[in-house]
Design an enzyme around this catalytic site. Structure first.
Site, short mmCIF file in Angstrom:
data_model
loop_
_atom_site.label_atom_id
_atom_site.label_comp_id
_atom_site.label_asym_id
_atom_site.label_seq_id
_atom_site.Cartn_x
_atom_site.Cartn_y
_atom_site.Cartn_z
N SER A 171 0.86 -1.20 0.00
CA SER A 171 0.00 0.00 0.00
C SER A 171 0.89 1.24 0.00
O SER A 171 2.10 1.14 0.24
CB SER A 171 -0.87 0.01 1.26
OG SER A 171 -0.06 0.22 2.40
N ASP A 200 -1.13 -1.80 -3.99
CA ASP A 200 -2.48 -1.90 -3.44
C ASP A 200 -3.06 -0.49 -3.26
O ASP A 200 -2.40 0.38 -2.66
CB ASP A 200 -2.37 -2.61 -2.07
CG ASP A 200 -3.71 -2.99 -1.49
OD1 ASP A 200 -4.66 -3.23 -2.26
OD2 ASP A 200 -3.80 -3.09 -0.24
N HIS A 201 -4.24 -0.26 -3.77
CA HIS A 201 -4.93 1.04 -3.62
C HIS A 201 -4.09 2.24 -4.08
O HIS A 201 -3.99 3.24 -3.35
CB HIS A 201 -5.38 1.27 -2.17
CG HIS A 201 -6.46 0.31 -1.74
ND1 HIS A 201 -7.76 0.43 -2.14
CD2 HIS A 201 -6.41 -0.81 -0.97
CE1 HIS A 201 -8.48 -0.56 -1.61
NE2 HIS A 201 -7.68 -1.34 -0.91
N GLY A 242 -10.42 -3.94 7.34
CA GLY A 242 -10.18 -3.88 8.77
C GLY A 242 -10.66 -5.11 9.53
O GLY A 242 -11.07 -6.11 8.92
N ALA A 266 -11.09 -8.90 2.66
CA ALA A 266 -11.53 -10.30 2.70
C ALA A 266 -10.86 -11.12 3.81
O ALA A 266 -10.80 -12.35 3.71
CB ALA A 266 -11.30 -10.95 1.34
N SER A 267 -10.36 -10.45 4.84
CA SER A 267 -9.84 -11.23 5.98
C SER A 267 -11.00 -11.87 6.74
O SER A 267 -12.08 -11.29 6.84
CB SER A 267 -9.06 -10.32 6.94
OG SER A 267 -7.75 -10.09 6.46
N ASN A 293 -7.84 -10.44 -1.15
CA ASN A 293 -6.88 -9.60 -0.41
C ASN A 293 -6.93 -9.85 1.09
O ASN A 293 -8.01 -9.81 1.69
CB ASN A 293 -7.23 -8.12 -0.62
CG ASN A 293 -6.78 -7.61 -1.97
OD1 ASN A 293 -6.43 -8.39 -2.85
ND2 ASN A 293 -6.79 -6.30 -2.13
P1 13P Z 1 -8.54 -6.83 5.09
O1 13P Z 1 -8.53 -5.61 5.95
O2 13P Z 1 -9.85 -7.54 5.18
O3 13P Z 1 -7.40 -7.75 5.35
O4 13P Z 1 -8.43 -6.33 3.56
C1 13P Z 1 -7.16 -6.06 3.00
C2 13P Z 1 -7.28 -5.39 1.67
O5 13P Z 1 -8.31 -5.32 1.03
C3 13P Z 1 -6.05 -4.80 1.13
O6 13P Z 1 -6.28 -4.08 -0.04
O1 G3H Z 2 -6.73 -1.97 2.14
C1 G3H Z 2 -5.82 -1.51 2.82
C2 G3H Z 2 -4.74 -2.37 3.31
O2 G3H Z 2 -5.16 -3.11 4.42
C3 G3H Z 2 -3.51 -1.56 3.57
O3 G3H Z 2 -3.58 -0.87 4.77
O4 G3H Z 2 -2.79 1.42 4.14
O5 G3H Z 2 -2.72 0.63 6.53
O6 G3H Z 2 -1.15 -0.30 4.80
P1 G3H Z 2 -2.50 0.30 5.09
ZN ZN Z 3 -8.23 -3.15 -0.12
#
Ligand code: 13P
Ligand code: G3H
Ligand code: ZN
Length: 309
Positions: free
Chosen positions: A50, A82-83, A181, A213-214, A254
């Site tokens: 990220s 990511d993002h 989260g 998706a945790s 993810n």
């Molecule tokens: P979680 O917070 O569910 O693990 O999601 C992570 C995620 O989507 C990272 O982009």
């Molecule tokens: O979707 C977000 C990820 O969990 C990354 O989180 O920006 O705190 O590294 P972060």
């Molecule tokens: Zn995400």
């Protein structure tokens, strides 16, 4: 084998009815924990970074450690942003050697999202890199931005089809009820499989991505709470729902919060049992071991990608 893109991974995952795990990385022990699991289970991996992870660890360190992981493991590994929140960030990651980037312009109106995503797709494809985009808005906390449930919205399947056609993007993250989260649901978990079904009818064989998706594994929440932590009400996506999504069009799942939770649970336990320890290798080593256990569990029992490397 050098870093790979996700193209081949996703094509095989779609055909095989499984998904690839995309695991967030911030430090060496987490990378090693994930890659050890991939080695044991012979699974392809996506390691994702990220923008706050880039700031925390310095992109040079992260990319070099991931290159070391590829060399050490011989596994097919994709390095993914990511993002990504801007064209410039995506370009910078591509220049650093990332093989996949996400441009997340999902907070913009559709036309603007299409415009920004198309620009990234053009640059990325010219450089042999694949692109993930997002349509719809997940609830939860991401990069310190909190999206309330009221501000989240599901993906419209017709818009998804139009978006993919106009942008030429390689995969799409959709909102079907997952959230970022460790506190995802207050009541019963509910995912809109009808939306996923409709998207896959309109976009045949197109890889879909699930963020947030945790599962927020209850045994790790218990460990955290048993050893001095306080995470009452932490709750994630039930594993049977993730397995169902993986058997459908979802090719990338993810996971970040579960890794954080495993690492923290192991560290808390270590200090509770060994209050005099002060060598970081001792408690970080326990964190790394539990990350490996967590990822192995997911590769085998949730994603179904063990043995697919
Ligand atoms: P979680 O917070 O569910 O693990 O999601 C992570 C995620 O989507 C990272 O982009
Ligand atoms: O979707 C977000 C990820 O969990 C990354 O989180 O920006 O705190 O590294 P972060
Ligand atoms: Zn995400």
């Amino acid at each position: 084998m050098p870093l790979v893109t996700t193209k081949d991974m996703f094509a095989k995952a779609y055909e095989g009815g499984y998904a690839i795990g995309a695991f967030n990385i911030n430090n060496m022990e987490t990378i090693q924990g994930i890659v050890e699991a991939g080695k044991i289970e012979k699974a392809p991996l996506i390691l994702q970074v990220s923008s706050s992870a880039r700031k925390y660890a310095n992109p040079k360190y992260l990319t070099r450690m991931v290159q070391a992981a590829v060399e050490d493991s011989g596994l097919p590994i994709a390095l993914h942003l990511d993002h990504g929140d801007s064209y410039d960030l995506c370009v910078s990651c591509i220049k650093d050697g990332f093989t996949s980037v996400m441009i997340d312009a999902s907070h913009h109106p559709l036309a603007e999202n299409i415009k920004i995503t198309s620009q990234v797709v053009k640059y990325a494809h010219d450089h042999g890199v694949v692109v993930e985009a997002e349509l719809g808005r997940l609830a939860g906390v991401e990069d310190n931005v909190k999206v309330s449930e009221a501000d989240s919205f599901y993906t419209d399947p017709e818009e998804a089809a139009e978006f993919v056609e106009k942008t030429g993007v390689d995969s799409l993250a959709i909102a079907i009820g997952t959230s970022h989260g460790a506190f995802k649901f207050k009541g019963e978990a509910k995912l809109r499989f009808d939306i996923l079904e409709k998207v896959s009818e309109l976009l045949p064989k197109f890889p879909i991505v699930l963020h947030g998706a945790s599962s927020v594994l209850p045994e790790y929440v218990k460990m955290v709470n048993d050893f001095g932590g306080a995470m009452p009400g932490a709750k994630g996506i039930p594993e049977d729902m993730l397995r169902k999504a993986a058997s459908m069009a979802v090719c990338k799942i993810n996971v970040d919060s579960d890794l954080r939770l495993a690492f923290t649970a192991a560290t808390r336990k270590h200090f509770a049992e060994n209050p005099s320890h002060f060598d970081p290798r001792q408690y970080l080593g326990d964190g790394r071991t539990l990350v490996t256990e967590c990822v192995r569990h997911k590769l085998v029992h949730v994603l179904g990608c063990a043995g697919k490397a």
